[in-house]
Write an enzyme that holds these catalytic residues in place. Structure first.
Site, PDB file in Angstrom:
ATOM      1  N   ASP A 198      -4.398  -8.148   4.083  1.00 33.15           N
ATOM      2  CA  ASP A 198      -4.806  -7.272   5.872  1.00 33.15           C
ATOM      3  C   ASP A 198      -5.576  -6.770   6.492  1.00 33.15           C
ATOM      4  OD1 ASP A 198      -4.133  -7.923   8.023  1.00 33.15           O
ATOM      5  OD2 ASP A 198      -1.749  -7.219   8.753  1.00 33.15           O
ATOM      6  N   ASP A 231       0.799  -1.097   0.571  1.00 35.10           N
ATOM      7  CA  ASP A 231       0.142   0.325   0.401  1.00 35.10           C
ATOM      8  C   ASP A 231       0.631   1.223   0.165  1.00 35.10           C
ATOM      9  OD1 ASP A 231       1.113  -0.047   3.121  1.00 35.10           O
ATOM     10  OD2 ASP A 231      -1.019   0.351   3.019  1.00 35.10           O
TER      11      ASP A 231
END
Length: 391
Positions: A280, A254
């Site tokens: 996650d 990310d």
């Protein structure tokens, strides 16, 4: 209930394991890839739904092996509705399969989550819940990250076996700290029973990781996060992921959990053959910024991240296609590499590459139609259109 009708994708660029077909066709019947055609359109079923794939690419669906929640739902809610919510929204980001991921919590709460998973029935047109990722509670407290400290425990084969039973034998991956299994008996028990043992939330050194690999560790959980990093006198867990070919490594791409520059270093040293893209993600994914919770702890979500009160990153709000897109920015990363990291590697790691992870006749019809920028035009889950771009 979404009906399963035959689907034919034509004029598309098709990525198979060993080749790329330009202007090919994919026939989907009964939830499976029935045939892959090169250039020539074969005779089709009379009631087939045609999708024109001109200027699009056919790639296998993404497999998220580490996700806690999405769209307001969390695996630890321990309800059918929570898993349905996750499975319904994930196709929007290209995810067609996922491991429902637990968190370190009171044993009775883990019990409830696993029992719920054991009885859960996958539904047509939703992403498929293919098993459990048990994250914790057998972890190192100094590397707990967002895992609640109060419920951390030492590795315990009896406890694991009980949880495996409650899950209906669906625990496929476990994250644990190998330094708490000095003789390797816990790791080896899981390895011999077909569980993917992943080192995570661990402070072990490089020598400890080599021992852990000898006992059966084959993966590293969210590389660089909640583990010992590279130091010039000991290269730690991160260095082990670079050096030890037996290991695949999860990656939260990310640009926050790992900076874009570090993502490049990781890719250059580990490569697409051993990286596994994950999210996650926690329950706030797909929702507005605000206050939420993870494992009973308050979490503040802003535009791009989720944090505990002390500023610790608390999972992510990442979508799989966004992580893949971040990796595609790295020099020399191709769509083929993205497929390896987001589809093929997780399927191989979880031992179901015989039915998922590539576009081949006989495999589950988990199929994406994407453009060059990984915008998702269609997501097909086990033969049913689960998402159409613009909906």
């Amino acid at each position: 209930m979404k009906s399963i009708v035959p689907i034919y994708i034509k004029n598309a660029k098709i990525y198979q394991e060993d080749k790329i077909i330009n202007k090919g066709g994919v026939l989907i019947e009964h939830g499976k890839v029935a045939a892959v055609h090169e250039n020539i359109q074969e005779e089709l079923p009379t009631n087939v739904q045609i999708i024109d794939g001109t200027d699009l690419q056919v790639i296998p669906g993404f497999i998220d092996g580490h996700i806690h929640g999405a769209d307001g739902a969390d695996v630890m809610d321990a309800t059918e509705a929570a898993l349905d919510t996750m499975a319904a929204v994930l196709p929007r980001e290209g995810t067609t399969s996922f491991l429902a991921t637990t968190i370190t919590q009171a044993p009775e709460n883990i019990d409830k989550a696993l029992e719920n998973i054991a009885h859960y029935k996958n539904k047509a047109g939703f992403a498929e819940m293919v098993g459990v990722h048990l994250e914790g509670p057998f972890i190192e407290e100094t590397k707990a990250g967002a895992q609640p400290l109060d419920f951390i425990m030492e590795p315990n084969i009896e406890q694991f076996n009980e949880w495996q039973g409650k899950s209906g034998n669906k625990i496929k991956t476990i994250t644990m700290a190998p330094e708490h299994d000095a003789d390797g008996s816990f790791i080896n028990h899981l390895y011999r029973n077909g569980v993917n043992v992943s080192a995570g939330h661990t402070g072990t050194d490089f020598a400890g990781m080599k021992r852990a690999v000898s006992h059966g560790v084959r993966q590293v959980t969210h590389l660089c996060n909640a583990m010992s990093g590279i130091h010039h006198r000991d290269i730690g867990v991160v260095g082990a992921a670079f050096q030890l070919e037996e290991l695949r490594a999860e990656l939260i791409a990310d640009g926050i959990h790992i900076s874009p520059e570090m993502l490049e270093i990781i890719y250059e040293n580990v490569g697409s053959e051993r990286l596994i893209l994950i999210t996650d993600a926690m329950r706030a994914k797909c929702l507005n910024a605000g206050n939420y919770e993870l494992g009973g702890q308050p979490v503040t979500v802003t535009e791009d991240r989720a944090v505990l009160e002390n500023g610790t990153l608390a999972g992510s709000i990442l979508k799989m296609h966004e992580g893949a897109r971040q990796m595609l920015k790295i020099n020399d990363v191709t769509m083929r590499n993205i497929i390896q990291m987001a589809s093929e590697n997780p399927a191989r790691q979880l031992n179901f590459y015989d039915r998922k992870g590539s576009i081949e006749a006989g495999k589950d019809a988990d199929v994406l139609l994407v453009d060059d920028n990984l915008n998702i035009n269609y997501t097909i889950c086990r033969g049913v259109i689960a998402y159409k771009g613009g909906e």
